[in-house]
Design an enzyme around this catalytic site. Structure first.
Site, PDB file in Angstrom:
ATOM      1  N   GLU A  28      56.486   6.247  49.241  1.00 52.34           N
ATOM      2  CA  GLU A  28      56.180   4.724  49.875  1.00 52.34           C
ATOM      3  C   GLU A  28      57.414   4.102  50.042  1.00 52.34           C
ATOM      4  OE1 GLU A  28      53.092   3.181  47.155  1.00 52.34           O
ATOM      5  OE2 GLU A  28      51.777   4.109  48.664  1.00 52.34           O
ATOM      6  N   GLU A  70      47.630  10.444  49.506  1.00 56.91           N
ATOM      7  CA  GLU A  70      46.916   9.800  48.382  1.00 56.91           C
ATOM      8  C   GLU A  70      45.707   8.857  49.095  1.00 56.91           C
ATOM      9  OE1 GLU A  70      49.395   6.571  46.484  1.00 56.91           O
ATOM     10  OE2 GLU A  70      51.077   8.101  46.100  1.00 56.91           O
TER      11      GLU A  70
HETATM   12  C1  BG6 Z   1      50.475   3.775  45.607  1.00 58.42           C
HETATM   13  C2  BG6 Z   1      51.484   4.565  44.613  1.00 58.42           C
HETATM   14  O1  BG6 Z   1      51.004   2.833  45.993  1.00 58.42           O
HETATM   15  O2  BG6 Z   1      49.237   3.313  45.107  1.00 58.42           O
HETATM   16  C3  BG6 Z   1      50.624   5.168  43.286  1.00 58.42           C
HETATM   17  O3  BG6 Z   1      52.084   5.809  45.218  1.00 58.42           O
HETATM   18  C4  BG6 Z   1      49.527   4.176  42.950  1.00 58.42           C
HETATM   19  O4  BG6 Z   1      51.909   5.525  42.492  1.00 58.42           O
HETATM   20  C5  BG6 Z   1      48.660   3.885  43.925  1.00 58.42           C
HETATM   21  O5  BG6 Z   1      49.163   4.534  41.584  1.00 58.42           O
HETATM   22  C6  BG6 Z   1      47.467   3.077  43.668  1.00 58.42           C
HETATM   23  O6  BG6 Z   1      48.075   1.891  43.015  1.00 58.42           O
HETATM   24  P1  BG6 Z   1      47.709   1.292  41.738  1.00 58.42           P
HETATM   25  O7  BG6 Z   1      48.312  -0.174  41.771  1.00 58.42           O
HETATM   26  O8  BG6 Z   1      46.272   1.215  41.741  1.00 58.42           O
HETATM   27  O9  BG6 Z   1      48.113   2.359  40.747  1.00 58.42           O
END
Ligand code: BG6
Length: 498
Positions: free
Chosen positions: A186, A390
């Site tokens: 990111e 993701e």
């Molecule tokens: C993304 C990241 O921004 O979102 C991850 O690459 C992260 O590392 C994921 O865990 C979800 O966000 P969060 O704050 O719910 O863990």
């Protein structure tokens, strides 16, 4: 049953990050990285202090705070068991990161820490042994802390050399074993999480009690520029060392699904301009040059980065092979309301057209069509292979008296998003794969808590640090297994729930 749309070699799987699962934060020579100094990247006050005499930042942990990531889910010692669960679900690909400071503990050494490489040898070999393609992020918010403490982090041009010494080392070492790489997780979050994502820390600080408030727009553009050069150099290295391998960019693209609140042209334009803050990164790293619109921003805010001779040629010549991105949710833009940001993307007004209840307390709206929208925008703009690295749903959950974890909300989220990927493929998008975020419960990046669980596998660890670390399959485990087995064809989850 619907049509088979997903290509035969579609990369179904899941994604984690070293700092959110491994724990063992100081084992076998590893030194702290930037994430080790915070409880969640939303944190504005890292546990650090300025040493005036030595002109360097030092760690200053609070004895009353639980830094869950320091032990995390102990993947460092349990990776075989955890990867076996992924194999059982039939994963074709598995994404994790290398903790940069396991391999170069201070970041500025010339030789790597052999113990760090040995650990990742075991992880990579196990991923491959279990039939999965490793997908590796070189830095998932994991810049070695020493590089911030001593050099100020990514605003310093020396960082390019440090990073490319690390990238060359791992490309040489894992040649032929890792095909899919990404440089910075990111990278567009450099703008909003400048300390953790951007790896920026003022040295020396003007205000040692609140150093992050000193980070300027110019600093953020400078750090981004240095990362662009490091990314392009890594592509050059990879093409020389392992021509079969591919280097992707990785962006948070929930920030592309930003809708105008109404047809007011100011909102339409404003929403579009907001998405460009994210697209700016792929514009540079995939099209190979700085777009015209960013030059206006630099001019008007006096924030242009210093560009060294040869940088622009390098960026132009070595562009990314594919676009990896995260997508969690969409947001609604209105010029009257300030847009906020979080790890899931942007936070604007509530969208009355999104009818699925957003799980509390995080309230991330569920918008599967937003994913199809993003895939189409990226295809139109770049015509590159797209890798969803993701996508996932965090829920606060506990096993019932029979040790069953009912997570039909997760099954529904999965089904609805996969349906939209299918539509995007029919639209003509070249989608390489789909990696679920957090196939095993892990520490949240945003808030540093365990309570926000994404996994198909539950891990018994709580926000206060208690728990046995025992693993337990959730109901969604069999559902995802079925999806993979039928290559995205059978999305029916009612049987699994009963
Ligand atoms: C993304 C990241 O921004 O979102 C991850 O690459 C992260 O590392 C994921 O865990 C979800 O966000 P969060 O704050 O719910 O863990």
């Amino acid at each position: 049953m619907s049509d088979t749309i997903f290509p035969k070699d579609f990369l179904w799987g899941g994604a984690i990050a070293a700092n959110q699962v491994e724990g063992a934060w100081l084992a076998d020579g590893k030194l702290p990285d930037v994430t080790d100094t915070v409880v969640g990247i939303h944190s504005k006050h890292p546990s650090i202090k300025w040493n005036k005499d030595n002109q360097i930042w030092e760690l200053n942990l609070d004895p009353n705070t639980v830094y869950l990531s320091h032990k995390a889910i102990d993947f460092y010692h349990r990776f075989d068991e955890d990867l076996h669960y992924m194999k059982e679900m039939g994963f074709k690909a598995f994404r994790t990161s290398f903790a940069w400071s396991r391999i170069f503990p201070n970041g500025d050494e010339s030789e790597p820490n052999e113990k760090g490489l040995e650990f990742y040898d075991k992880v990579i070999d196990t991923i491959i042994k279990y039939g999965m393609e490793p997908v590796i992020t070189l830095s998932h918010y994991e810049t070695p802390f020493n590089l911030l403490a001593r050099y100020g982090g990514w605003t310093n041009r020396k960082m390019i050399g440090f990073f490319n010494n690390y990238s060359k080392t791992v490309f040489d070492h894992f040649k032929g074993r890792v095909k899919y790489w990404m440089s910075f997780n990111e990278i567009n979050n450099t703008m909003k999480y400048s300390y953790v994502a951007g790896g920026i820390l003022p040295v020396p600080p003007k205000n040692p009690d609140d150093p992050l408030s000193e980070i300027s727009q110019q600093d953020k553009f400078q750090a981004s520029h240095n990362m662009f050069v490091a990314h392009a150099t890594a592509i050059k290295q990879l093409r020389e060392i392992d021509p079969q391998a591919r280097m992707g960019v990785m962006c948070s693209f929930s920030q592309v699904a930003v809708y105008p609140n109404n047809p007011d042209p100011k909102n339409v334009l404003g929403a579009y301009q907001f998405t460009r803050k994210a697209l700016f990164y792929t514009d540079v790293m995939c099209r190979g040059h700085y777009p015209a619109y960013i030059k206006r921003v630099w001019r008007e805010n006096n924030s242009a980065p210093k560009i060294t001779e040869g940088d622009l040629e390098l960026i132009q010549k070595y562009t990314s092979d594919y676009i990896g991105f995260s997508y969690y949710k969409s947001s609604l833009y209105d010029q009257s309301t300030e847009m906020k940001v979080d790890t899931g993307g942007a936070v604007g007004l509530d969208n009355p057209y999104l009818t699925i209840k957003a799980p509390k307390p995080w309230n991330w709206p569920v918008d599967p069509i937003g994913l199809r929208y993003v895939l189409n925008v990226l295809t139109d703009r770049y015509e590159l292979p797209l890798f969803i690295v993701e996508n996932g749903l965090g829920l606060d959950e506990k096993p019932d008296a029979n040790d069953v974890i009912h997570d039909s909300a997760r099954c529904q989220y999965l089904k609805l998003h996969i349906e939209q990927i299918r539509e995007a493929i029919k639209d003509g998008c070249n989608v390489m794969g789909y990696l679920w975020w957090g196939p095993i419960d892990l520490v949240s990046a945003g808030t540093g808590e365990m309570k926000k669980r994404y996994g198909f596998v539950y891990v018994d660890r709580n926000n206060d640090g208690s728990g046995t670390l025992q693993r337990l399959k959730k109901q969604s485990f069999d559902y995802y297994k079925q999806i993979i087995k039928t290559n995205g064809e059978n999305l029916d989850y009612r049987e699994i729930e009963n």
